[in-house]
Design a protein around this motif. Structure first.
Motif, short mmCIF file in Angstrom:
data_model
loop_
_atom_site.label_atom_id
_atom_site.label_comp_id
_atom_site.label_asym_id
_atom_site.label_seq_id
_atom_site.Cartn_x
_atom_site.Cartn_y
_atom_site.Cartn_z
N LEU A 112 -2.46 1.46 11.29
CA LEU A 112 -3.42 2.56 11.34
C LEU A 112 -3.59 3.09 12.76
N LYS A 113 -3.32 2.25 13.75
CA LYS A 113 -3.47 2.68 15.15
C LYS A 113 -2.23 3.39 15.68
N ILE A 114 -1.09 3.18 15.04
CA ILE A 114 0.15 3.79 15.52
C ILE A 114 0.16 5.26 15.13
N GLU A 115 0.29 6.13 16.10
CA GLU A 115 0.31 7.57 15.86
C GLU A 115 1.72 8.11 16.03
N GLY A 116 2.06 9.07 15.17
CA GLY A 116 3.37 9.70 15.26
C GLY A 116 4.50 8.89 14.66
N VAL A 117 4.19 7.82 13.94
CA VAL A 117 5.20 6.99 13.31
C VAL A 117 4.95 6.99 11.80
N LYS A 118 5.91 7.51 11.06
CA LYS A 118 5.77 7.56 9.60
C LYS A 118 5.94 6.14 9.04
N THR A 119 4.87 5.64 8.41
CA THR A 119 4.85 4.26 7.93
C THR A 119 4.71 4.24 6.41
N SER A 143 -4.60 7.05 10.44
CA SER A 143 -3.37 7.72 10.83
C SER A 143 -2.96 8.72 9.76
N ASP A 144 -2.43 9.86 10.19
CA ASP A 144 -1.97 10.89 9.26
C ASP A 144 -0.56 10.62 8.77
N THR A 145 0.06 9.55 9.22
CA THR A 145 1.44 9.28 8.86
C THR A 145 1.62 7.95 8.14
N CYS A 146 0.53 7.39 7.61
CA CYS A 146 0.60 6.12 6.88
C CYS A 146 0.54 6.40 5.38
N PHE A 147 1.60 6.05 4.66
CA PHE A 147 1.70 6.26 3.23
C PHE A 147 1.59 4.94 2.51
N ILE A 148 0.87 4.94 1.38
CA ILE A 148 0.63 3.73 0.59
C ILE A 148 1.46 3.80 -0.69
N LEU A 149 2.15 2.70 -1.01
CA LEU A 149 2.92 2.60 -2.25
C LEU A 149 2.58 1.28 -2.91
N CYS A 150 1.98 1.34 -4.08
CA CYS A 150 1.64 0.13 -4.84
C CYS A 150 2.76 -0.10 -5.86
N GLU A 151 3.72 -0.90 -5.52
CA GLU A 151 4.91 -1.11 -6.34
C GLU A 151 5.48 -2.48 -6.04
N THR A 152 6.08 -3.09 -7.07
CA THR A 152 6.70 -4.40 -6.89
C THR A 152 8.17 -4.41 -7.27
N ALA A 153 8.67 -3.37 -7.89
CA ALA A 153 10.08 -3.32 -8.27
C ALA A 153 10.92 -2.94 -7.06
N LEU A 154 11.88 -3.74 -6.71
CA LEU A 154 12.68 -3.53 -5.51
C LEU A 154 13.44 -2.21 -5.56
N GLU A 155 14.04 -1.89 -6.69
CA GLU A 155 14.85 -0.68 -6.79
C GLU A 155 14.02 0.58 -6.57
N ARG A 156 12.80 0.60 -7.10
CA ARG A 156 11.95 1.78 -6.90
C ARG A 156 11.42 1.84 -5.47
N GLU A 163 14.14 8.22 0.07
CA GLU A 163 13.65 9.60 -0.05
C GLU A 163 12.75 9.98 1.12
N MET A 164 11.85 9.06 1.53
CA MET A 164 10.90 9.35 2.62
C MET A 164 11.53 9.22 3.99
N GLN A 165 12.44 8.24 4.13
CA GLN A 165 13.01 7.90 5.43
C GLN A 165 11.92 7.61 6.46
N PRO A 166 11.10 6.56 6.22
CA PRO A 166 10.01 6.25 7.16
C PRO A 166 10.54 5.62 8.44
N ASP A 167 9.69 5.59 9.44
CA ASP A 167 10.03 4.93 10.70
C ASP A 167 9.67 3.45 10.70
#
Length: 461
Positions: A112-119, A143-156, A163-167
């Motif tokens: 949350l403190k890291i800015e400018g890094v898509k997480t 942070s405006d670049t922190c995305f949350i994904l609630c998922e447990t399947a590895l393939e998804r 698709e996102m190509q996060p940092d």
């Protein structure tokens, strides 16, 4: 149709067997075989088949070019120190610790403190609403670049990552992730092995650093196969006592830095706070005129700090004297008490001895032996140890004070906090030490006691 069969896999080394056995023939560990149900499909041996890579060709070592890439700043001085200066691109970092110790809190407040890094924060244990509540408690500014994904399947998970190509990717926790190519349940040895191998493959090919949060078993080791610790680049252990405020992060394995670094945090209601100078927090200021307290110059990893050794010696109420130790090895404490009785002539056989390291820390540095026996004698004789004296020295079975490592760092730390005198062992090269404070060199415990108790006999009124 997929064929299934049952095998037994060693959780320590990964060896498999068609039947259960008590002792693993490969690594020699006992009771490590667990049952696994595996599925064989044509052409599907690993989850790594979802990713394509160029054919690797052999190259001469001298033809490999090095590029100095900047590390990812975690905006946390303690975290950066343990990692070796920051997070290396394409690295896989495993963070383990006991339940409720603060692993998820540390990682979430860091991203949350890291800015400018898509997480991309992948949560397999908490819902998005639960993460939102925790984030509100940790930080008001998100942070405006922190995305949350609630998922447990590895393939998804990997499909979203491509698709996102996060940092930066965080997986909380790796034991909850599963691949559809295996029929075993999440958290099993085969699932953890295949999922971690696929995540490692993605991290290396895309250059995206990944933080894995792992559970530990009842023995204190990271749950899952031992190969998990081998394939990752860095293994961090987050430890402490939930009943105390301090947490310690130490590096067990680090391919990009030193394993002797240490990070210290203080648990608060609004998250974990970095402790820049742990010595000032570990030393209380209200024991003037009290016996049974001695200050030791200890080193954990590569970091020196001063700790408070507390002892209480009283007459045994019951027939069998009690021996209790908190934050220090009980067997070593019994050895030190035997040295006191045999070499120094102090009779403690009919005394209850209670020992405590203030602050809830667990210290294994043998250099604190001298301060421990000093605290025990201070409580037994009811004589106050001078507040301006600290000490460092290992006590041998014959009562000698043995040399300790990094004595210069210990002396500088004591001088920084205002101590005017320090007791150190006699050692080669000690004569050239800078005289920031008065140094008293001793070779036996009797010489140290002469300095501490005979010249400073200040019994409380």
């Amino acid at each position: 149709m997929a064929k299934t069969k049952t095998v037994y896999v060693c959780s320590s080394c990964g060896a498999d067997s068609p039947k259960w056995t008590g002792k693993c023939p490969s690594c020699g560990e006992w009771n490590t075989y667990v049952e696994e149900i595996i599925s064989k499909e044509p052409g599907a041996r690993s989850a790594a088949k979802f990713f394509e890579r160029d054919e690797a060709r052999p190259r001469l070592l001298k033809d490999v070019t090095l590029t100095e890439e900047a590390r990812l700043d975690m905006q946390d001085a303690e975290f950066n120190r343990v990692l070796g200066g920051g997070l290396v691109k394409g690295s896989l970092v495993l963070i383990g610790g006991e339940p409720g110790i603060g692993k998820s809190t540390l990682v979430l407040q860091t991203v949350l403190k890291i800015e400018g890094v898509k997480t991309l924060y992948v949560s397999g244990e908490e819902s998005a609403q639960q993460l939102k509540l925790r984030a509100e408690r940790l930080s008001k500014k998100h942070s405006d670049t922190c995305f949350i994904l609630c998922e447990t399947a590895l393939e998804r998970i990997l499909a979203h990552a491509r698709e996102m190509q996060p940092d930066l990717i965080v997986v909380d926790s790796v034991q909850t992730v599963y691949t559809e190519l295996l029929d075993s349940s999440p958290g099993s040895i085969s699932q953890v092995r295949e999922c971690s191998a696929s995540i490692l493959k993605y991290a290396k090919e895309s250059g995206t650093p990944v933080l894995l949060i792992g559970h530990i078993n009842k023995e204190g080791n990271i749950a899952g196969p031992k190969v998990l610790e081998h394939i990752v680049d860095t293994v961090l252990q987050f430890e402490g006592d939930r009943h105390y405020m301090y947490r310690i992060m130490r590096s067990i394995k680090n391919r990009f830095g030193s394993t002797s670094e240490l990070g210290i945090y203080e648990m608060r209601a609004d998250g974990l706070r970095q402790v820049d100078n742990p010595s000032e927090l570990l030393l209380t200021q209200n024991h003037e005129g009290l016996s049974g307290v001695a200050i030791a110059a200890a080193i954990e990893g590569a970091r020196p700090f001063l700790i408070e050794a507390q002892a209480l010696v009283s007459s045994a109420v019951y027939g069998m004297p009690q021996r209790s130790s908190t934050g220090f090895d009980l067997r070593r404490m019994n050895m030190l008490l035997a040295v006191l009785e045999k070499r120094a002539g102090f009779k403690l056989a009919q005394k209850d001895v209670f020992l405590n390291i203030a602050g809830g820390l667990k210290v294994n540095d043998p250099a604190i032996d001298l301060s421990l026996i000093t605290a025990v004698l201070s409580s037994s004789l009811d004589i106050v140890v001078d507040r301006s004296i600290c000490m460092a020295g290992e006590v041998g079975l014959s009562g000698e004070i043995r040399p300790v490592n990094r004595i210069e760092q210990r002396i500088r730390e004591a001088g920084k906090l205002g101590f005017t005198s320090m007791i150190i062992p006699r050692m080669k090269g000690a004569e050239s030490l800078s005289a920031e404070i008065k140094l008293s060199r001793v070779g036996k415990v009797e010489e140290a006691f002469e300095i501490l108790f005979r010249k400073n006999d200040s019994r409380p009124a």
